[in-house]
Write a protein that holds these residues in place. Structure first.
Motif, PDB file in Angstrom:
ATOM      1  N   LYS A  53      38.209  54.306  29.487  1.00 41.38           N
ATOM      2  CA  LYS A  53      39.217  53.544  30.099  1.00 41.38           C
ATOM      3  C   LYS A  53      38.654  52.052  29.863  1.00 41.38           C
ATOM      4  N   SER A  54      39.632  51.340  29.859  1.00 47.80           N
ATOM      5  CA  SER A  54      39.257  49.794  29.690  1.00 47.80           C
ATOM      6  C   SER A  54      39.710  49.096  31.136  1.00 47.80           C
ATOM      7  N   VAL A  55      38.775  47.964  31.389  1.00 45.56           N
ATOM      8  CA  VAL A  55      39.294  47.102  32.726  1.00 45.56           C
ATOM      9  C   VAL A  55      39.304  45.719  32.388  1.00 45.56           C
ATOM     10  N   TRP A  56      40.422  44.985  32.461  1.00 40.70           N
ATOM     11  CA  TRP A  56      40.345  43.543  32.112  1.00 40.70           C
ATOM     12  C   TRP A  56      40.190  42.882  33.544  1.00 40.70           C
ATOM     13  N   ASN A  57      39.190  42.242  33.914  1.00 43.49           N
ATOM     14  CA  ASN A  57      39.128  41.332  34.936  1.00 43.49           C
ATOM     15  C   ASN A  57      39.760  40.022  34.711  1.00 43.49           C
ATOM     16  N   LEU A  58      41.267  39.878  35.172  1.00 38.70           N
ATOM     17  CA  LEU A  58      41.729  38.753  34.634  1.00 38.70           C
ATOM     18  C   LEU A  58      41.293  37.460  35.533  1.00 38.70           C
ATOM     19  N   SER A  59      40.767  37.637  36.591  1.00 43.29           N
ATOM     20  CA  SER A  59      40.152  36.425  37.465  1.00 43.29           C
ATOM     21  C   SER A  59      38.843  35.991  36.656  1.00 43.29           C
ATOM     22  N   LYS A  60      38.101  36.655  35.916  1.00 47.00           N
ATOM     23  CA  LYS A  60      37.094  36.129  35.193  1.00 47.00           C
ATOM     24  C   LYS A  60      37.142  36.213  33.571  1.00 47.00           C
ATOM     25  N   LYS A  61      38.590  36.550  33.230  1.00 48.37           N
ATOM     26  CA  LYS A  61      38.723  36.577  31.966  1.00 48.37           C
ATOM     27  C   LYS A  61      37.631  37.477  31.136  1.00 48.37           C
ATOM     28  N   GLU A  62      37.403  38.746  31.511  1.00 48.59           N
ATOM     29  CA  GLU A  62      36.467  39.708  30.991  1.00 48.59           C
ATOM     30  C   GLU A  62      37.088  40.990  30.671  1.00 48.59           C
ATOM     31  N   ARG A  63      36.616  41.596  29.640  1.00 51.99           N
ATOM     32  CA  ARG A  63      37.059  43.114  29.542  1.00 51.99           C
ATOM     33  C   ARG A  63      35.955  43.984  29.633  1.00 51.99           C
ATOM     34  N   PHE A  64      35.989  45.198  30.111  1.00 50.82           N
ATOM     35  CA  PHE A  64      35.001  46.063  30.197  1.00 50.82           C
ATOM     36  C   PHE A  64      35.339  47.518  29.667  1.00 50.82           C
ATOM     37  N   ASP A  65      34.731  48.152  28.684  1.00 57.29           N
ATOM     38  CA  ASP A  65      35.089  49.061  28.116  1.00 57.29           C
ATOM     39  C   ASP A  65      34.212  50.352  28.483  1.00 57.29           C
ATOM     40  N   LEU A  66      34.726  51.424  29.257  1.00 58.18           N
ATOM     41  CA  LEU A  66      33.941  52.267  30.182  1.00 58.18           C
ATOM     42  C   LEU A  66      34.215  53.556  29.607  1.00 58.18           C
ATOM     43  N   GLY A  67      32.923  54.144  29.374  1.00 59.44           N
ATOM     44  CA  GLY A  67      32.950  55.767  29.000  1.00 59.44           C
ATOM     45  C   GLY A  67      32.285  56.340  30.091  1.00 59.44           C
ATOM     46  N   VAL A  68      31.837  57.780  30.021  1.00 60.32           N
ATOM     47  CA  VAL A  68      31.279  58.791  30.601  1.00 60.32           C
ATOM     48  C   VAL A  68      29.702  58.163  31.303  1.00 60.32           C
ATOM     49  N   GLY A  69      29.562  58.042  32.305  1.00 56.66           N
ATOM     50  CA  GLY A  69      28.262  57.573  32.790  1.00 56.66           C
ATOM     51  C   GLY A  69      28.142  56.038  33.193  1.00 56.66           C
ATOM     52  N   ASP A  70      29.264  55.311  32.824  1.00 56.67           N
ATOM     53  CA  ASP A  70      29.418  53.876  32.823  1.00 56.67           C
ATOM     54  C   ASP A  70      29.681  53.253  34.306  1.00 56.67           C
ATOM     55  N   TYR A  71      28.971  52.413  34.875  1.00 59.86           N
ATOM     56  CA  TYR A  71      29.178  51.713  36.147  1.00 59.86           C
ATOM     57  C   TYR A  71      29.830  50.443  36.060  1.00 59.86           C
ATOM     58  N   LEU A  72      30.792  50.236  36.980  1.00 60.25           N
ATOM     59  CA  LEU A  72      31.478  48.827  37.210  1.00 60.25           C
ATOM     60  C   LEU A  72      31.404  48.425  38.546  1.00 60.25           C
ATOM     61  N   PHE A  73      31.197  47.378  38.893  1.00 65.94           N
ATOM     62  CA  PHE A  73      31.523  46.557  40.123  1.00 65.94           C
ATOM     63  C   PHE A  73      32.560  45.480  39.820  1.00 65.94           C
ATOM     64  N   THR A  74      33.508  45.304  40.821  1.00 71.71           N
ATOM     65  CA  THR A  74      34.483  44.412  40.940  1.00 71.71           C
ATOM     66  C   THR A  74      34.654  43.813  42.334  1.00 71.71           C
ATOM     67  N   PRO A  75      34.175  42.649  42.434  1.00 76.90           N
ATOM     68  CA  PRO A  75      34.397  41.799  43.491  1.00 76.90           C
ATOM     69  C   PRO A  75      35.615  41.794  44.247  1.00 76.90           C
ATOM     70  N   ALA A  76      35.748  41.639  45.644  1.00 77.01           N
ATOM     71  CA  ALA A  76      36.834  41.432  46.427  1.00 77.01           C
ATOM     72  C   ALA A  76      37.554  40.396  45.873  1.00 77.01           C
ATOM     73  N   GLY A  77      39.057  40.423  45.721  1.00 78.61           N
ATOM     74  CA  GLY A  77      40.035  39.601  45.373  1.00 78.61           C
ATOM     75  C   GLY A  77      39.985  39.278  43.948  1.00 78.61           C
ATOM     76  N   ASP A  78      39.212  40.078  43.124  1.00 79.85           N
ATOM     77  CA  ASP A  78      39.229  39.968  41.496  1.00 79.85           C
ATOM     78  C   ASP A  78      40.549  40.558  41.155  1.00 79.85           C
ATOM     79  N   VAL A  79      41.519  40.012  40.494  1.00 82.25           N
ATOM     80  CA  VAL A  79      42.682  40.577  39.757  1.00 82.25           C
ATOM     81  C   VAL A  79      42.030  41.370  38.636  1.00 82.25           C
ATOM     82  N   HIS A  80      42.730  42.648  38.411  1.00 78.06           N
ATOM     83  CA  HIS A  80      42.291  43.224  37.218  1.00 78.06           C
ATOM     84  C   HIS A  80      43.317  44.391  36.951  1.00 78.06           C
ATOM     85  N   ARG A  81      43.324  44.789  35.752  1.00 77.50           N
ATOM     86  CA  ARG A  81      44.206  45.747  35.032  1.00 77.50           C
ATOM     87  C   ARG A  81      43.588  46.843  34.498  1.00 77.50           C
ATOM     88  N   VAL A  82      44.001  47.971  34.288  1.00 74.27           N
ATOM     89  CA  VAL A  82      43.319  49.195  33.650  1.00 74.27           C
ATOM     90  C   VAL A  82      44.255  49.955  32.758  1.00 74.27           C
TER      91      VAL A  82
END
Length: 308
Positions: free
Chosen positions: A236-265
């Protein structure tokens, strides 16, 4: 006007916003405390009001005023459906004064849902006043305005303890200490987003196993609480629009998204992940599914053209 001590939690979608504001002004004129959660999609705002009313109803405090909800959308039906997904919430769509009388007398309604399209401001004020003033088991149109017979009053009293038990069999509670993720693989459809399903493992803080089908997307959204996730299967990919960052995630990957951060997946494969919230589960949408699809397709096309 005789009204018990109350506090009203209110919200609406864009079709019910004007009616909500009118009714909140009326409530303030009656010196009834209100908390306005604003305007969002009918399912998001109804879920938040339902969650707040549920929390108050399931953990009553004799020193606090009764917490009730007020919702408005185009028809008044959608907000009622989603508010009623929470324990001890009895949301009723009322289009007439008689509806309000019946909903309070028979159902002890604690959330009033109104139609921003079909109900005029004057009618809505009349419906609200009736709903505020009518006690549980009061004479109403369903009783032909006569006092309820003893056997009916007993039935209504029993309903207050029997109704909350419906659907609770086998539910995972906050006291759960161990949950076998292999044996208990049945996930419930995630109604807000096509292709998704979820199994809540524990409440407050909330933890869950979530599954999305390949090609699914989560529109831009945010949460009241931050969340941690670990991908167990898929990509999967997660776009953190609040921080203008993209994270590409696979098996075993970890991600923390702070409260209020707008993101799409975006989900490229059938994907499962474990997720934990700091508090109750919630989700507030900042765009619709079509807007998310267009934005993701545009970015992926740009990446593809750069690679070529």
């Amino acid at each position: 006007m005789s009204i018990p001590p109350l506090k009203i939690i209110a919200g609406a979608d864009s079709f019910g916003c004007s009616l909500k504001d009118t009714l909140l002004s009326h409530l303030r004129s009656l010196n009834i405390p209100v908390e306005d959660l604003g305007v969002s999609s009918y399912y998001s705002i109804a879920a938040e009001v339902g969650r707040r009313v549920s929390a108050a109803a399931t953990t009553p405090n004799s020193q606090s005023p009764e917490i009730r909800g007020l919702l408005a959308c185009g028809t008044g039906v959608g907000v009622s459906i989603f508010a009623n997904k929470f324990p001890a919430v009895t949301a009723a769509t009322c289009l007439t004064k008689d509806d309000a009388l019946n909903s309070r007398s028979i159902n002890n309604s604690n959330v009033l849902s109104l139609s921003g399209i079909a109900t005029s401001p004057d009618s809505a004020v009349e419906i609200l006043n009736t709903w505020l003033q009518t006690p549980f088991k009061a004479p109403c149109p369903a009783s032909q305005f006569n006092p309820w017979p003893t056997e009916i009053q007993s039935f209504l009293d029993n309903s207050l303890t029997e109704i909350p038990k419906i659907g609770a069999v086998g539910a995972v509670t906050d006291t759960c200490s161990i949950c076998c993720l292999v044996k208990n693989r049945e996930l419930n459809p995630f109604e807000m987003i096509p292709g998704g399903s979820m199994k809540i493992l524990r409440e407050t803080p909330t933890s869950a196993v979530v599954r999305f089908e390949a090609g699914s997307m989560e529109p831009a959204h945010h949460h009241t609480f931050g969340h941690d996730l670990v991908v167990m299967k898929g990509k999967k990919s997660v776009w953190n629009l609040s921080k203008k960052e993209r994270f590409d995630l696979g098996v075993g990957d970890y991600l923390f998204t702070p409260a209020g951060d707008v993101h799409r997946v975006k989900y490229y494969e059938d994907t499962e992940f474990f997720i934990k919230w700091d508090g109750h589960w919630d989700m507030f949408f900042d765009e619709d599914l079509e807007a998310a699809k267009n934005a993701i397709d545009e970015e992926l096309e740009k990446v593809s053209s750069l690679c070529n």
